[in-house]
Design a protein around this motif. Structure first.
Motif, PDB file in Angstrom:
ATOM      1  N   LEU A 228       0.825  -1.204   0.000  1.00 48.89           N
ATOM      2  CA  LEU A 228       0.000   0.000   0.000  1.00 48.89           C
ATOM      3  C   LEU A 228       0.863   1.258   0.000  1.00 48.89           C
ATOM      4  CD1 LEU A 228      -2.633  -1.011   2.736  1.00 48.89           C
ATOM      5  CD2 LEU A 228      -3.053  -0.853   0.265  1.00 48.89           C
ATOM      6  N   ALA A 229       0.356   2.292  -0.646  1.00 46.03           N
ATOM      7  CA  ALA A 229       0.997   3.604  -0.538  1.00 46.03           C
ATOM      8  C   ALA A 229       0.889   4.092   0.905  1.00 46.03           C
ATOM      9  CB  ALA A 229       0.314   4.585  -1.487  1.00 46.03           C
ATOM     10  N   PRO A 230       1.829   4.922   1.356  1.00 51.60           N
ATOM     11  CA  PRO A 230       1.802   5.373   2.765  1.00 51.60           C
ATOM     12  C   PRO A 230       0.467   5.959   3.191  1.00 51.60           C
ATOM     13  CG  PRO A 230       3.875   5.999   1.733  1.00 51.60           C
ATOM     14  CD  PRO A 230       3.013   5.426   0.644  1.00 51.60           C
ATOM     15  N   GLU A 231      -0.171   6.719   2.315  1.00 48.90           N
ATOM     16  CA  GLU A 231      -1.450   7.323   2.707  1.00 48.90           C
ATOM     17  C   GLU A 231      -2.534   6.259   2.899  1.00 48.90           C
ATOM     18  OE1 GLU A 231      -1.043   7.930  -1.833  1.00 48.90           O
ATOM     19  OE2 GLU A 231       0.214   7.950  -0.028  1.00 48.90           O
ATOM     20  N   HIS A 232      -2.454   5.162   2.127  1.00 52.12           N
ATOM     21  CA  HIS A 232      -3.420   4.094   2.289  1.00 52.12           C
ATOM     22  C   HIS A 232      -3.099   3.254   3.529  1.00 52.12           C
ATOM     23  CE1 HIS A 232      -4.225   4.487  -2.281  1.00 52.12           C
ATOM     24  NE2 HIS A 232      -5.148   5.140  -1.595  1.00 52.12           N
ATOM     25  N   GLN A 233      -1.805   3.105   3.842  1.00 51.18           N
ATOM     26  CA  GLN A 233      -1.447   2.432   5.095  1.00 51.18           C
ATOM     27  C   GLN A 233      -2.010   3.199   6.286  1.00 51.18           C
ATOM     28  OE1 GLN A 233       2.836   2.197   4.893  1.00 51.18           O
ATOM     29  NE2 GLN A 233       2.825   0.256   3.772  1.00 51.18           N
TER      30      GLN A 233
ATOM     31  N   ASP B 130      -4.627   5.151   6.254  1.00 53.21           N
ATOM     32  CA  ASP B 130      -6.085   4.955   6.252  1.00 53.21           C
ATOM     33  C   ASP B 130      -6.462   3.600   6.849  1.00 53.21           C
ATOM     34  OD1 ASP B 130      -6.923   7.373   5.344  1.00 53.21           O
ATOM     35  OD2 ASP B 130      -7.409   6.723   3.301  1.00 53.21           O
ATOM     36  N   LEU B 131      -5.639   2.582   6.589  1.00 51.81           N
ATOM     37  CA  LEU B 131      -5.902   1.267   7.171  1.00 51.81           C
ATOM     38  C   LEU B 131      -5.844   1.348   8.698  1.00 51.81           C
ATOM     39  CD1 LEU B 131      -6.335  -1.785   7.002  1.00 51.81           C
ATOM     40  CD2 LEU B 131      -3.856  -2.043   6.672  1.00 51.81           C
ATOM     41  N   ALA B 132      -4.849   2.042   9.216  1.00 48.29           N
ATOM     42  CA  ALA B 132      -4.753   2.209  10.672  1.00 48.29           C
ATOM     43  C   ALA B 132      -5.964   2.963  11.210  1.00 48.29           C
ATOM     44  CB  ALA B 132      -3.466   2.950  11.026  1.00 48.29           C
ATOM     45  N   ARG B 133      -6.430   3.963  10.488  1.00 42.74           N
ATOM     46  CA  ARG B 133      -7.614   4.712  10.911  1.00 42.74           C
ATOM     47  C   ARG B 133      -8.848   3.812  10.922  1.00 42.74           C
ATOM     48  NH1 ARG B 133      -7.648  10.165  11.108  1.00 42.74           N
ATOM     49  NH2 ARG B 133      -9.857  10.228  10.503  1.00 42.74           N
ATOM     50  N   MET B 134      -8.988   2.959   9.928  1.00 43.58           N
ATOM     51  CA  MET B 134     -10.137   2.063   9.872  1.00 43.58           C
ATOM     52  C   MET B 134     -10.112   1.074  11.031  1.00 43.58           C
ATOM     53  SD  MET B 134     -10.243   1.397   5.747  1.00 43.58           S
ATOM     54  CE  MET B 134     -11.552   0.180   5.819  1.00 43.58           C
ATOM     55  N   ILE B 135      -8.928   0.588  11.391  1.00 43.90           N
ATOM     56  CA  ILE B 135      -8.806  -0.318  12.526  1.00 43.90           C
ATOM     57  C   ILE B 135      -9.296   0.366  13.796  1.00 43.90           C
ATOM     58  CG2 ILE B 135      -7.117  -1.459  14.025  1.00 43.90           C
ATOM     59  CD1 ILE B 135      -5.496  -2.062  11.475  1.00 43.90           C
TER      60      ILE B 135
ATOM     61  N   LEU C 171     -11.995   5.048  12.672  1.00 45.37           N
ATOM     62  CA  LEU C 171     -11.961   6.419  12.169  1.00 45.37           C
ATOM     63  C   LEU C 171     -12.198   6.410  10.667  1.00 45.37           C
ATOM     64  CD1 LEU C 171      -8.794   7.717  14.084  1.00 45.37           C
ATOM     65  CD2 LEU C 171     -11.204   8.069  14.716  1.00 45.37           C
ATOM     66  N   GLU C 172     -12.748   7.488  10.160  1.00 48.54           N
ATOM     67  CA  GLU C 172     -12.993   7.582   8.720  1.00 48.54           C
ATOM     68  C   GLU C 172     -11.677   7.700   7.959  1.00 48.54           C
ATOM     69  OE1 GLU C 172     -15.782   7.387   6.899  1.00 48.54           O
ATOM     70  OE2 GLU C 172     -16.908   6.912   8.728  1.00 48.54           O
ATOM     71  N   PRO C 173     -11.524   6.985   6.831  1.00 51.05           N
ATOM     72  CA  PRO C 173     -10.316   7.150   6.016  1.00 51.05           C
ATOM     73  C   PRO C 173     -10.257   8.549   5.426  1.00 51.05           C
ATOM     74  CG  PRO C 173     -11.937   5.777   4.890  1.00 51.05           C
ATOM     75  CD  PRO C 173     -12.456   5.989   6.279  1.00 51.05           C
ATOM     76  N   LEU C 174      -9.045   9.014   5.137  1.00 50.46           N
ATOM     77  CA  LEU C 174      -8.857  10.374   4.632  1.00 50.46           C
ATOM     78  C   LEU C 174      -8.823  10.436   3.111  1.00 50.46           C
ATOM     79  CD1 LEU C 174      -6.095  11.601   7.147  1.00 50.46           C
ATOM     80  CD2 LEU C 174      -8.579  11.959   7.262  1.00 50.46           C
TER      81      LEU C 174
ATOM     82  N   LEU D 122      -8.623  -2.268   1.353  1.00 50.13           N
ATOM     83  CA  LEU D 122      -8.484  -1.959   2.770  1.00 50.13           C
ATOM     84  C   LEU D 122      -9.549  -2.657   3.617  1.00 50.13           C
ATOM     85  CD1 LEU D 122      -7.537   1.846   2.866  1.00 50.13           C
ATOM     86  CD2 LEU D 122      -6.060  -0.163   2.758  1.00 50.13           C
ATOM     87  N   ASN D 123     -10.755  -2.777   3.088  1.00 51.98           N
ATOM     88  CA  ASN D 123     -11.815  -3.441   3.846  1.00 51.98           C
ATOM     89  C   ASN D 123     -11.449  -4.881   4.187  1.00 51.98           C
ATOM     90  OD1 ASN D 123     -13.860  -1.410   4.103  1.00 51.98           O
ATOM     91  ND2 ASN D 123     -14.291  -1.634   1.931  1.00 51.98           N
TER      92      ASN D 123
END
Length: 435
Positions: free
Chosen positions: A109-114, A116-121, A124-127, A135-136
């Motif tokens: 994953l690109a850093p921004e998607h990584q 977002d994955l942490a936020r989903m865990i 939190l809403e992804p950015l 990611l789901n």
């Protein structure tokens, strides 16, 4: 052929996991994924979020192929060590299997998607929009393993300390530290007499090795209730059937007691429809208890919910959402939502089966069958991994996500005081069936 590494002990892996869990929670706090209020609370699915974050950060740190987990050194002179299939205790192999399958996807994953994955865990809403589709599925797998970890007594007994370590990080005498309010769910520990010669952490769940059943555990005396084995006609599982029979409930009983007794009465159906749960009662009673409650939730959600979200339960009584006290409405709403999703998945499974039959193709394992297998055996069950490798699992991980939803509701409800008051009785009956 290189000799196989000696298998590491379960207690060593537990110590290593909690060491990483403390640092993962501390890092999540520093990155504002979790704030002090969340860490100190006992609300929501904090039992799931922490272990899932730990698995996520471990995936980022992984440098081997196939993936393995670098273990912390317990002393300065300790040799570097990694957890791999060669030295993993049998009890953790399924966890390692699921986690290792997520590592390449997370690292790609690109850093921004990584992030977002942490936020989903952390709920939190992804950015980044639109959402990266994979990611789901990744988040679902990590949370599924975290749920199974959170069901283990060895984890529950130490989690408050992990949360407190994260709360203490970065504080000064001028800024008082919040205290972790997390309290483990009720314990089914051995009686003092039987545990006097046993280490409290001598097994994976903190129960003595070689004593898989709970028949001798120090449980409160069982009162004559609806779940008492001799109180009514019983099904083949040993539980009374879920019918409008006399129970400890009166028509004016509080809503939480009504929901509780409806779910616990449904354990009879769960054990009748899933006979393999009885074998699980003999080998892993703690897991069997959580699995049985999860199956009861699925049963009630699919057979006892009205279109407007009311529950038809014991005593033939209806409980509507409006009749629920505000603090219970999220549980009722989630129960109804689980029922709706289950019916949708069943309809999709039926449609897929018809299409396969029309084209002469073999009918694949249905999503609902995979859900039931995961509820009983865990997300790492062998057939589930084979299905994944053969590409039959959707990228969104819908079956895993749905299983997580059921398990999360089970964990949330069994932490409520009204459920804790009756769990000892229920577990005693379950132990008697498995004996």
């Amino acid at each position: 052929m290189a000799p196989r590494d000696p298998q590491l002990s379960e207690s060593y892996i537990q110590d290593s996991f909690h060491s990483y869990l403390k640092s993962s929670l501390t890092q999540a706090k520093a990155e504002r994924l979790l704030d002090a209020d969340v860490l100190s609370s006992a609300e929501g699915d904090l039992m799931i979020t922490g272990p899932a974050l730990c698995l996520y950060f471990a995936a980022l740190r992984c440098t081997t192929n196939p993936p393995s987990v670098p273990l912390p050194r317990h002393t300065k002179s300790s040799q570097p060590m990694e957890l791999s299939y060669d030295n993993c205790p049998e009890a953790f192999v399924s966890f390692l299997r699921v986690w290792s399958n997520t590592v390449p996807a997370i690292q790609a994953l690109a850093p921004e998607h990584q992030h977002d994955l942490a936020r989903m865990i952390c709920n939190l809403e992804p950015l980044v929009t639109p959402l990266q589709p994979s990611l789901n599925g990744i988040a679902a797998d990590l949370r599924a393993v975290a749920i199974e970890i959170s069901q283990r007594r060895s984890f529950q007994d130490r989690y408050a300390g992990d949360l407190q370590a994260a709360l203490d990080s970065g504080t000064t005498p001028a800024s008082p530290t919040k205290r972790a309010a997390f309290v483990p769910p009720p314990s089914y520990d051995a009686s003092p007499a039987s545990s006097a010669n046993s280490s409290p952490r001598s097994s994976l769940d903190g129960h003595p090795q070689g004593s898989p059943q709970y028949a001798n555990h120090n449980l409160p005396p069982q009162s004559p209730t609806y779940l008492s084995p001799g109180s009514a006609a019983t099904s083949s599982s040993g539980f009374p059937p879920r019918t409008p029979s006399p129970t400890i409930l009166a028509h004016n009983s509080p809503a939480i007691e009504f929901i509780r007794e409806t779910l616990y009465a449904s354990l009879a159906d769960a054990l009748d429809e899933q006979p393999s749960l009885r074998n699980l009662l003999k080998t892993d009673p703690g897991r069997a208890y959580f699995a049985s409650v999860a199956f009861a939730i699925l049963d009630v959600a699919t057979t006892s919910m009205t279109p407007d979200g009311a529950v038809i339960g014991v005593l033939g009584k209806n409980l509507t959402l409006a009749q629920c006290p505000p603090e219970l409405r999220p549980f009722m709403a989630e129960l109804a939502a689980i029922g709706r999703v289950a019916h949708e998945m069943q309809e999709e499974d039926d449609m897929t089966a018809m299409q396969c039959a029309q084209h002469g193709k073999p009918i694949p394992t249905t999503r609902m069958d995979r859900v039931r297998l995961m509820l009983e055996q865990g997300v790492g069950y062998a057939q589930g991994r084979r299905d994944n490798e053969e590409g039959r699992r959707s990228v969104e991980g819908r079956a895993v996500s749905f299983t997580n939803r059921i398990n999360a509701l089970s964990l949330g409800m069994t932490k409520l005081k009204a459920f804790r008051e009756r769990q000892a009785d229920v577990f005693k009956v379950l132990a008697g069936i498995g004996a």
